[in-house]
Scaffold this active site. Structure first.
Site, mmCIF file in Angstrom:
data_model
loop_
_atom_site.group_PDB
_atom_site.id
_atom_site.type_symbol
_atom_site.label_atom_id
_atom_site.label_comp_id
_atom_site.label_asym_id
_atom_site.label_seq_id
_atom_site.Cartn_x
_atom_site.Cartn_y
_atom_site.Cartn_z
ATOM 1 N N CYS A 161 35.390 41.716 44.567
ATOM 2 C CA CYS A 161 33.966 41.900 44.048
ATOM 3 C C CYS A 161 34.101 41.358 42.566
ATOM 4 O O CYS A 161 33.180 41.215 41.865
ATOM 5 C CB CYS A 161 33.222 43.022 44.282
ATOM 6 S SG CYS A 161 32.950 43.374 46.218
ATOM 7 N N HIS A 300 27.817 46.535 37.372
ATOM 8 C CA HIS A 300 28.115 46.170 38.609
ATOM 9 C C HIS A 300 27.209 46.575 39.703
ATOM 10 O O HIS A 300 26.841 45.921 40.630
ATOM 11 C CB HIS A 300 29.661 46.611 39.216
ATOM 12 C CG HIS A 300 30.422 46.286 40.177
ATOM 13 N ND1 HIS A 300 30.258 44.823 40.464
ATOM 14 C CD2 HIS A 300 30.811 46.899 41.529
ATOM 15 C CE1 HIS A 300 31.020 44.830 41.693
ATOM 16 N NE2 HIS A 300 31.209 46.021 42.224
ATOM 17 N N GLU A 311 30.897 53.866 37.443
ATOM 18 C CA GLU A 311 30.593 52.974 36.498
ATOM 19 C C GLU A 311 29.853 53.628 35.376
ATOM 20 O O GLU A 311 30.112 53.242 34.164
ATOM 21 C CB GLU A 311 29.971 51.930 37.141
ATOM 22 C CG GLU A 311 29.625 50.787 35.833
ATOM 23 C CD GLU A 311 29.074 49.806 36.523
ATOM 24 O OE1 GLU A 311 29.083 48.554 35.852
ATOM 25 O OE2 GLU A 311 28.538 49.806 37.800
ATOM 26 N N LYS A 332 21.801 43.327 41.300
ATOM 27 C CA LYS A 332 21.970 43.483 42.755
ATOM 28 C C LYS A 332 20.704 44.279 43.313
ATOM 29 O O LYS A 332 20.766 44.308 44.629
ATOM 30 C CB LYS A 332 23.346 44.335 42.878
ATOM 31 C CG LYS A 332 24.606 43.392 42.535
ATOM 32 C CD LYS A 332 25.712 44.250 42.837
ATOM 33 C CE LYS A 332 27.104 43.754 42.434
ATOM 34 N NZ LYS A 332 27.377 43.468 40.995
ATOM 35 N N HIS A 337 24.650 42.218 46.843
ATOM 36 C CA HIS A 337 26.085 42.034 46.321
ATOM 37 C C HIS A 337 26.452 40.766 46.879
ATOM 38 O O HIS A 337 26.633 40.698 48.049
ATOM 39 C CB HIS A 337 26.759 43.197 46.644
ATOM 40 C CG HIS A 337 27.985 43.432 46.009
ATOM 41 N ND1 HIS A 337 28.473 42.379 45.442
ATOM 42 C CD2 HIS A 337 29.040 44.293 45.995
ATOM 43 C CE1 HIS A 337 29.743 42.903 44.622
ATOM 44 N NE2 HIS A 337 29.952 44.065 45.333
ATOM 45 N N PHE A 396 37.555 46.071 45.091
ATOM 46 C CA PHE A 396 38.193 46.834 46.098
ATOM 47 C C PHE A 396 39.588 46.402 45.547
ATOM 48 O O PHE A 396 40.064 45.360 45.208
ATOM 49 C CB PHE A 396 38.011 46.460 47.460
ATOM 50 C CG PHE A 396 36.566 46.880 48.323
ATOM 51 C CD1 PHE A 396 36.066 47.805 47.540
ATOM 52 C CD2 PHE A 396 36.688 46.481 49.601
ATOM 53 C CE1 PHE A 396 35.065 48.474 48.321
ATOM 54 C CE2 PHE A 396 35.354 47.097 50.077
ATOM 55 C CZ PHE A 396 34.606 47.956 49.511
#
Length: 410
Positions: A161, A300, A311, A332, A337, A396
């Site tokens: 991502c 994010h 985050e 998002k 996403h 990830f």
């Protein structure tokens, strides 16, 4: 001496609209790009919603024959790149093709091609001759370069991502240190398909809310996972003097890029936020700014428990007491996403936010976690002078990417 790098063109295909203007207007209006999945029958699926690209007719942009040789993620990338090139007024006949490159990445490539061809294998049928070149993620960058005869650096950066943001950051460095005059950079993804939805469902990463208005709620105490989206975002990055020489419109300047790894877990960010926090610190150091100078962070902000909490800790790690003063939001909340494409469209948001001095709302979020106690722009968007905008992407594998964009000053 390092070159200054500016942004001269933008393109976007998103769940809120199929160009930059409609995308931005959707964000300002607080529209929801999330809805029931239409790509396949979800009767036996736990997850029922996604953020699909809508009203996209690829034959408006290319011939049927061309489109047939491109998977959806490549089609989205091609159309976004075309908008960006046209927006920038870039004429490749006047450029040295070896000084123009492309880094438009995909995190997963074509999951649809895998589904289609593996079904053939299981049925004892012949695999299509273009299976591999249509499936692999580098085909977005490859097809863009072929169309425009861009012969410089051409990469597909796969960091899940964070792919789109890493692509923009690496393109920035390529120009800054003299290896190119112009770079097209961003990300594209099209993983709204059975294997994409089932795979992330098995990870318990996706929201199981059936109400599109409750599915993506970044930083909300009741969040239960992210919503899978699709689309593409592409920027034209350019060396400042090169842009000025050809009379290009300059939207903003890119001034910082940070890349780190948590070295912690394959799906969870580091709990103390130090990895992502250090990426932000590195980007600010490169730009020569302090935390107090940054007015806006496009987070994010996935709407998963771990991401939003960690985050938030990362922002506090990087900004200290100034974390309370920065405006934060999550695109998002409206687009879902886009995985490897997220950083591309969110970079576009940063530029438009600087251009309009506006921070869009984080849609749907009502009650934040006790520890999620920063300004996430809830309820409605806000007008605010924005000189520095930051965008974070966390992938990830612990991959962290941060870019820092500045209001352009001659």
């Amino acid at each position: 001496m390092a070159n200054r790098v500016v942004i001269t063109g933008m393109g976007a295909i998103t769940p809120l609209g199929n160009n930059v203007e409609s995308f931005w207007n959707g964000l300002v209006e607080g529209r929801n790009g999330i809805g029931s999945i239409t790509r396949f029958d979800t009767t036996d699926y736990k997850v029922k919603v996604a953020a699909e690209v809508k009203d996209f007719d690829v034959t408006q942009y290319m011939s049927f024959k061309e489109a047939k040789r491109m998977e959806p993620f490549v089609q989205y990338a091609m159309v976004a790149a075309t908008e960006a090139v046209e927006d920038a007024g870039l004429d490749m006949e006047k450029e040295d093709p070896f000084r123009v490159g492309v880094i438009v990445s995909s995190g997963v490539g074509s999951m649809q091609a895998n589904e289609r061809e593996i079904t053939k294998i299981n049925e004892g049928k012949k695999v299509g001759p273009l299976y591999i070149p249509m499936m692999i993620g580098n085909m977005a960058s490859a097809n863009i370069s072929i169309k425009y005869h861009m012969m410089g650096k051409n990469l597909d950066i796969v960091t899940a991502c964070a792919s789109g943001t890493h692509s923009i950051g690496e393109a920035f460095k390529t120009i800054k240190y003299g290896d190119a005059d112009v770079m097209l950079a961003g990300g594209a993804e099209a993983a709204v398909c059975p294997s994409g939805v089932l795979g992330f469902t098995a990870l318990t990463a996706l929201s199981t809310q059936e109400d599109p208005n409750l599915a993506s709620r970044p930083f909300d105490k009741d969040r239960d996972g992210f919503v899978i989206g699709e689309g593409a975002g592409v920027l034209v990055l350019e060396e400042l003097e090169h842009a000025k020489a050809r009379g290009a419109k300059i939207y903003a300047e890119m001034v910082g890029y940070g890349a780190t790894n948590d070295a912690y877990h394959i799906t969870s960010p580091a709990e103390d936020g130090s990895g992502a926090g250090m990426a932000m610190k590195i980007a600010m150091k490169e730009a020569g700014v302090e935390p107090k100078d940054v007015e806006y962070i496009n987070a994010h902000g996935t709407s998963t428990h771990h991401n939003d909490l960690f985050e938030t800790r990362a922002i506090k790690y990087a900004f200290g007491e100034d974390a309370k003063n920065v405006s934060i939001n999550s695109t998002k909340s409206m687009t879902g996403h886009l995985l490897g494409g997220a950083g591309g469209i969110e970079a576009v948001v940063c530029v438009k936010s600087i251009e309009n001095n506006y921070v869009h709302v984080t849609r749907g979020t009502a009650n934040t976690d006790e520890e999620c106690d920063l300004d996430y722009t809830l309820g409605q968007g806000k007008n605010r002078e924005i000189n520095y905008a930051m965008s974070n992407s966390l992938g990830f594998g612990g991959h962290n990417a941060t870019i820092l964009i500045k209001k352009y000053e001659a």
